[in-house]
Design a protein around this motif. Structure first.
Motif, PDB file in Angstrom:
ATOM      1  N   ASP A  55       0.916  -1.177  -0.002  1.00 12.39           N
ATOM      2  CA  ASP A  55       0.238  -0.023   0.048  1.00 12.39           C
ATOM      3  C   ASP A  55       0.866   1.221  -0.155  1.00 12.39           C
ATOM      4  OD1 ASP A  55      -2.171  -1.561  -0.093  1.00 12.39           O
ATOM      5  OD2 ASP A  55      -2.578  -1.428   2.215  1.00 12.39           O
ATOM      6  N   VAL A  58       2.191   1.754  -3.471  1.00 11.86           N
ATOM      7  CA  VAL A  58       1.141   2.304  -4.264  1.00 11.86           C
ATOM      8  C   VAL A  58       1.035   3.875  -4.148  1.00 11.86           C
ATOM      9  CG1 VAL A  58      -1.349   2.404  -4.955  1.00 11.86           C
ATOM     10  CG2 VAL A  58      -0.235   0.264  -4.751  1.00 11.86           C
ATOM     11  N   LYS A  62       1.308   6.681  -7.022  1.00 14.21           N
ATOM     12  CA  LYS A  62       0.283   6.954  -7.629  1.00 14.21           C
ATOM     13  C   LYS A  62       0.075   8.364  -8.147  1.00 14.21           C
ATOM     14  CE  LYS A  62      -4.484   5.882  -6.805  1.00 14.21           C
ATOM     15  NZ  LYS A  62      -5.640   5.327  -5.350  1.00 14.21           N
ATOM     16  N   GLN A  82      -1.844  -1.619 -12.168  1.00 17.66           N
ATOM     17  CA  GLN A  82      -3.224  -1.540 -12.527  1.00 17.66           C
ATOM     18  C   GLN A  82      -3.539  -0.456 -11.302  1.00 17.66           C
ATOM     19  OE1 GLN A  82      -4.647  -5.420 -11.990  1.00 17.66           O
ATOM     20  NE2 GLN A  82      -5.135  -5.872 -14.092  1.00 17.66           N
ATOM     21  N   LYS A  83      -2.859  -0.093 -10.476  1.00 15.24           N
ATOM     22  CA  LYS A  83      -3.043   0.713  -9.341  1.00 15.24           C
ATOM     23  C   LYS A  83      -2.536   1.985  -9.499  1.00 15.24           C
ATOM     24  CE  LYS A  83      -3.420  -2.917  -5.760  1.00 15.24           C
ATOM     25  NZ  LYS A  83      -4.970  -2.801  -5.503  1.00 15.24           N
TER      26      LYS A  83
END
Length: 370
Positions: A55, A58, A62, A82-83
């Motif tokens: 997490d 990401v 992001k 994908q994230k």
């Protein structure tokens, strides 16, 4: 090509351990806004990585439209890609990267570009010209072989600590160099060990034939065989390769098929005086099996540049100064430095800068991998 957002375009520069990237990207400001990360989080796709760290990775990545990655230091499997909905361009270095899921990137519309290390394509600078002599990984491998064979690091510590001779060096002349893999690097290192030290070269890979080995010797400017009919690069069964080795050097591309191709049973075949060298990829060798062999002093030593998990966790069994003591084998470690050469790193970043400029201007991109 995905639409380019209006600036400033956020770019993440990952895994810049030496802090050398920023000056290369400086001329692209203010169109681009750069954030440099000098640390590496655990790989998203590694079984030992906790969900909390996944997490964190990401959330770190992001916000960015462009990511500059360094080789395989941060893998990009499909679940991670994908994230990252904002990602429009993924820059990497080298001409391949097995850590990036190229199929997934293409499916998600994320272009991936490499960097061959020759420098910018739009300059007449001499820095990008092909240099004579062996490239960086070959040099590093030979350095590790000599370092562990001549016991250089331990002797350096002894002398600086007030001592003198405490051990014996391992001679190489006329001995056997066994290479797991006879690709570009296996050939390059084998050639040096043959010409410089008169070593006998044995080779094995799952698909290697004697005909192929003869052709590679010829392509390297070596005779196919000597005056006695002995092959310059002699292909042998895997068992013979390990049993005969004075130096066992790993030069194998990592894939699902090659993961753990050097296993516990192979390591048991090595003679007590053998030295193992790995500048390939950590998972090609069963790391726990190798650690067990070295902790028990089964072979004389090992010189390792690559590991199962990088950077090495602080609690890794490798991280001890007790190697070579109380029955343990000698161990020489380097932190995946085989490719980390000043000129190459500089050229890679300059190539990434050029690709960013072309992407910004809507021109055809260079070195597209996906």
């Amino acid at each position: 090509m995905p639409p380019i957002p209006r600036g400033p375009i956020r770019v993440a520069i990952l895994d810049d351990y030496q802090g050398i990237a920023a000056r290369h990207f400086e001329p692209l400001k203010p169109t681009f806004e750069f954030t440099v990360f000098r640390d590496t989080l655990l790989p998203y796709n590694h079984p030992a990585t906790p969900e909390s760290v996944k997490d964190e990775l990401v959330q770190r990545l992001k916000p960015f439209t462009v990511i500059s990655s360094m080789r395989e230091r941060t893998p990009f499997p499909e679940p991670l890609l994908q994230k990252l909905p904002n990602l429009k361009l993924l820059l990497t270095t080298g001409t391949r990267n097995n850590g990036i899921d190229m199929v997934a990137a293409k499916k998600l519309g994320i272009p991936v570009t490499g960097a061959p290390g020759r420098g910018r394509a739009d300059t007449s600078s001499t820095t990008g010209k092909k240099r004579k002599g062996p490239e960086s990984t070959t040099q590093h491998c030979v350095a590790l072989i000599l370092g562990i064979a001549r016991n250089l690091v331990q002797d350096d510590i002894v002398v600086k600590s007030g001592g003198w001779q405490t051990g014996l060096a391992t001679g190489l002349s006329g001995k056997t160099f066994s290479t797991v893999g006879l690709g570009r690097l296996g050939v390059a290192v084998g050639k040096i060990m043959h010409l410089a030290f008169g070593m006998r070269i044995l080779a094995w890979s799952s698909s290697l034939t004697q005909e192929t080995a003869d052709q590679r010797a010829e392509d390297a400017g070596l005779p196919v065989e000597d005056e006695n009919g002995e092959k310059t690069f002699k292909v042998v069964p895997k068992e013979e390769l390990f049993k005969s080795a004075d130096i066992l050097s790993v030069h194998y591309v990592l894939s699902e098929r090659s993961r753990g191709i050097v296993g516990a049973e192979d390591l048991k075949l090595l003679k007590p005086s053998a030295l193992l060298i790995n500048t390939s990829r950590g998972p090609v060798v069963d790391e726990q099996a190798l650690l067990n062999v070295l902790k028990q002093g089964v072979i004389r030593g090992a010189a390792i540049d690559v590991f199962e998990l990088e950077p090495l966790p602080l609690d890794s069994e490798w991280r001890t100064t007790k190697w070579g003591e109380e029955g343990r084998s000698r161990v020489l470690l380097s932190p995946h430095m085989a490719y980390v050469e000043e000129e190459t790193m500089s050229n890679w970043y300059e190539e990434q800068v050029e690709i960013l400029e072309r992407w910004r201007d809507g021109r055809e991109m260079l070195n597209v991998l996906a």
